[in-house]
Design a protein around this motif. Structure first.
Motif, PDB file in Angstrom:
ATOM      1  N   THR A   1       0.868  -1.173   0.000  1.00  0.00           N
ATOM      2  CA  THR A   1       0.000   0.000   0.000  1.00  0.00           C
ATOM      3  C   THR A   1       0.904   1.222   0.000  1.00  0.00           C
ATOM      4  OG1 THR A   1      -1.733  -1.137   1.250  1.00  0.00           O
ATOM      5  CG2 THR A   1      -1.782   1.273   1.249  1.00  0.00           C
ATOM      6  N   LEU A   2       0.722   2.088  -0.960  1.00  0.00           N
ATOM      7  CA  LEU A   2       1.587   3.255  -1.105  1.00  0.00           C
ATOM      8  C   LEU A   2       1.125   4.364  -0.167  1.00  0.00           C
ATOM      9  CD1 LEU A   2       3.967   4.512  -2.685  1.00  0.00           C
ATOM     10  CD2 LEU A   2       2.268   5.439  -4.279  1.00  0.00           C
ATOM     11  N   GLU A   3       1.980   4.724   0.757  1.00  0.00           N
ATOM     12  CA  GLU A   3       1.684   5.835   1.665  1.00  0.00           C
ATOM     13  C   GLU A   3       2.220   7.123   1.052  1.00  0.00           C
ATOM     14  OE1 GLU A   3       2.996   7.615   6.002  1.00  0.00           O
ATOM     15  OE2 GLU A   3       3.975   5.871   5.163  1.00  0.00           O
ATOM     16  N   GLU A   4       1.395   8.152   1.016  1.00  0.00           N
ATOM     17  CA  GLU A   4       1.797   9.439   0.452  1.00  0.00           C
ATOM     18  C   GLU A   4       1.399  10.562   1.405  1.00  0.00           C
ATOM     19  OE1 GLU A   4       0.970   9.045  -4.206  1.00  0.00           O
ATOM     20  OE2 GLU A   4      -0.725   8.439  -2.955  1.00  0.00           O
ATOM     21  N   ASP A   5       2.080  11.706   1.253  1.00  0.00           N
ATOM     22  CA  ASP A   5       1.629  12.869   2.004  1.00  0.00           C
ATOM     23  C   ASP A   5       0.607  13.616   1.147  1.00  0.00           C
ATOM     24  OD1 ASP A   5       2.992  14.406   0.122  1.00  0.00           O
ATOM     25  OD2 ASP A   5       4.756  14.673   1.390  1.00  0.00           O
ATOM     26  N   GLY A   6       0.142  14.747   1.630  1.00  0.00           N
ATOM     27  CA  GLY A   6      -0.929  15.451   0.938  1.00  0.00           C
ATOM     28  C   GLY A   6      -0.464  16.404  -0.140  1.00  0.00           C
ATOM     29  N   ASP A   7       0.726  16.195  -0.691  1.00  0.00           N
ATOM     30  CA  ASP A   7       1.212  17.052  -1.771  1.00  0.00           C
ATOM     31  C   ASP A   7       0.218  17.042  -2.925  1.00  0.00           C
ATOM     32  OD1 ASP A   7       2.787  17.553  -4.394  1.00  0.00           O
ATOM     33  OD2 ASP A   7       4.195  18.201  -2.838  1.00  0.00           O
ATOM     34  N   SER A   8      -0.031  18.204  -3.498  1.00  0.00           N
ATOM     35  CA  SER A   8      -1.021  18.294  -4.571  1.00  0.00           C
ATOM     36  C   SER A   8      -0.644  17.443  -5.775  1.00  0.00           C
ATOM     37  CB  SER A   8      -1.190  19.758  -5.001  1.00  0.00           C
ATOM     38  OG  SER A   8       0.047  20.290  -5.456  1.00  0.00           O
ATOM     39  N   GLY A   9       0.647  17.207  -5.967  1.00  0.00           N
ATOM     40  CA  GLY A   9       1.084  16.365  -7.068  1.00  0.00           C
ATOM     41  C   GLY A   9       0.688  14.919  -6.915  1.00  0.00           C
ATOM     42  N   HIS A  10       0.383  14.488  -5.689  1.00  0.00           N
ATOM     43  CA  HIS A  10      -0.014  13.103  -5.429  1.00  0.00           C
ATOM     44  C   HIS A  10      -1.500  12.861  -5.668  1.00  0.00           C
ATOM     45  CE1 HIS A  10       3.634  12.898  -2.490  1.00  0.00           C
ATOM     46  NE2 HIS A  10       4.006  12.884  -3.754  1.00  0.00           N
ATOM     47  N   GLY A  11      -2.222  13.923  -6.002  1.00  0.00           N
ATOM     48  CA  GLY A  11      -3.634  13.756  -6.343  1.00  0.00           C
ATOM     49  C   GLY A  11      -4.588  13.617  -5.186  1.00  0.00           C
ATOM     50  N   PRO A  12      -4.408  14.370  -4.086  1.00  0.00           N
ATOM     51  CA  PRO A  12      -5.391  14.280  -2.996  1.00  0.00           C
ATOM     52  C   PRO A  12      -6.663  15.039  -3.353  1.00  0.00           C
ATOM     53  CG  PRO A  12      -3.788  15.978  -2.496  1.00  0.00           C
ATOM     54  CD  PRO A  12      -3.359  15.362  -3.812  1.00  0.00           C
ATOM     55  N   GLY A  13      -7.552  15.148  -2.420  1.00  0.00           N
ATOM     56  CA  GLY A  13      -8.790  15.871  -2.678  1.00  0.00           C
ATOM     57  C   GLY A  13      -9.933  14.927  -3.011  1.00  0.00           C
ATOM     58  N   LYS A  14     -11.148  15.455  -2.914  1.00  0.00           N
ATOM     59  CA  LYS A  14     -12.339  14.636  -3.147  1.00  0.00           C
ATOM     60  C   LYS A  14     -12.679  14.495  -4.623  1.00  0.00           C
ATOM     61  CE  LYS A  14     -14.347  15.861   1.332  1.00  0.00           C
ATOM     62  NZ  LYS A  14     -15.496  16.488   2.039  1.00  0.00           N
ATOM     63  N   GLY A  15     -12.302  15.468  -5.424  1.00  0.00           N
ATOM     64  CA  GLY A  15     -12.661  15.426  -6.834  1.00  0.00           C
ATOM     65  C   GLY A  15     -11.758  14.519  -7.649  1.00  0.00           C
ATOM     66  N   LYS A  16     -12.166  14.295  -8.898  1.00  0.00           N
ATOM     67  CA  LYS A  16     -11.372  13.476  -9.821  1.00  0.00           C
ATOM     68  C   LYS A  16     -10.159  14.264 -10.308  1.00  0.00           C
ATOM     69  CE  LYS A  16     -13.264   9.394 -10.720  1.00  0.00           C
ATOM     70  NZ  LYS A  16     -12.511   8.146 -10.767  1.00  0.00           N
ATOM     71  N   ASN A  17      -9.056  13.573 -10.493  1.00  0.00           N
ATOM     72  CA  ASN A  17      -7.873  14.161 -11.108  1.00  0.00           C
ATOM     73  C   ASN A  17      -7.110  13.044 -11.803  1.00  0.00           C
ATOM     74  OD1 ASN A  17      -5.852  13.034  -9.115  1.00  0.00           O
ATOM     75  ND2 ASN A  17      -7.027  14.350  -7.717  1.00  0.00           N
ATOM     76  N   ILE A  18      -6.095  13.405 -12.585  1.00  0.00           N
ATOM     77  CA  ILE A  18      -5.428  12.405 -13.426  1.00  0.00           C
ATOM     78  C   ILE A  18      -4.647  11.386 -12.591  1.00  0.00           C
ATOM     79  CG2 ILE A  18      -5.329  13.904 -15.440  1.00  0.00           C
ATOM     80  CD1 ILE A  18      -2.415  14.511 -14.770  1.00  0.00           C
ATOM     81  N   VAL A  19      -4.126  11.798 -11.439  1.00  0.00           N
ATOM     82  CA  VAL A  19      -3.387  10.857 -10.600  1.00  0.00           C
ATOM     83  C   VAL A  19      -4.340   9.858  -9.952  1.00  0.00           C
ATOM     84  CG1 VAL A  19      -1.974  10.632  -8.516  1.00  0.00           C
ATOM     85  CG2 VAL A  19      -1.483  12.448 -10.156  1.00  0.00           C
TER      86      VAL A  19
END
Length: 202
Positions: free
Chosen positions: A145-163
């Motif tokens: 399981t890939l753990e990531e921080d909330g960097d915007s490049g990692h694709g967080p947020g509720k909406g759809k994004n390419i990541v």
């Protein structure tokens, strides 16, 4: 009693004469003296055998970076133009890596052409991290399981994004955790030694 030396209290570790010597050094040498450590300042005055704490406590308010009337004194002004220009000319290096139980990835250096501060973008995260590295682990059947921080490049947020879409398409299990936490994000423990090493080599 008048004329009798004071006998109460602990004997001072540093004399008034030694204090005056260090104060005179500060006044005569200006910014150069103020940039010294306490021990170095004492050594310059021929004073040895005292700890940093003893000297700093004894100096107290004598150690002043800027005294009355010295607002525009050249010795008290730190000029940053050359340093700022130097910082702009230094090429900053950014890297990504993953660690896990009995596992560590390669150190991946990446560049972001669309901005000067190398802020990770979602396109770059897919093209330089997920596709060439994380996808390889998925393809060979690694369980993780890939753990990531909330960097915007990692694709967080509720909406759809390419990541987020990429992760769903490749069935990547992931979660976002607290960034910069040595307990919740173990890789943070790995960055500090490498940062110190590269800073010392620069």
């Amino acid at each position: 009693m008048p004329g009798v030396p004071e006998q109460r209290g602990r004997k001072r570790k540093i004399t008034d004469d030694q204090l005056c010597k260090m104060d005179d050094l500060l006044k005569s040498e200006g910014f150069e003296a103020r940039s010294l450590s306490w021990q170095a300042m004492a050594w310059e005055c021929g004073i040895t055998g005292l700890s940093d704490r003893t000297i700093s406590r004894a100096m107290g308010k004598l150690y002043i970076a800027r005294k009355r009337g010295e607002r525009y004194c050249n010795d008290c002004i730190q000029r940053r133009e050359e340093k700022d220009q130097h910082d702009k000319e230094i090429k900053k290096v950014h890297a990504w890596a993953a660690v896990g139980y009995n596992f560590k990835s390669d150190l991946v250096f990446y560049e972001i052409e669309s901005n000067k501060n190398s802020k990770m973008t979602q396109q770059a995260y897919i093209g330089q991290i997920l596709e060439p590295h994380v996808k390889r682990w998925l393809d060979r059947g690694d369980y993780f399981t890939l753990e990531e921080d909330g960097d915007s490049g990692h694709g967080p947020g509720k909406g759809k994004n390419i990541v987020k879409t990429w992760k769903e398409q490749h069935h990547l299990q992931y979660f976002f955790n607290c960034h910069s936490s040595p307990d919740l994000a173990p890789i943070e423990n790995c960055w500090q030694p490498s940062k110190k090493y590269h800073a010392s080599k620069a």
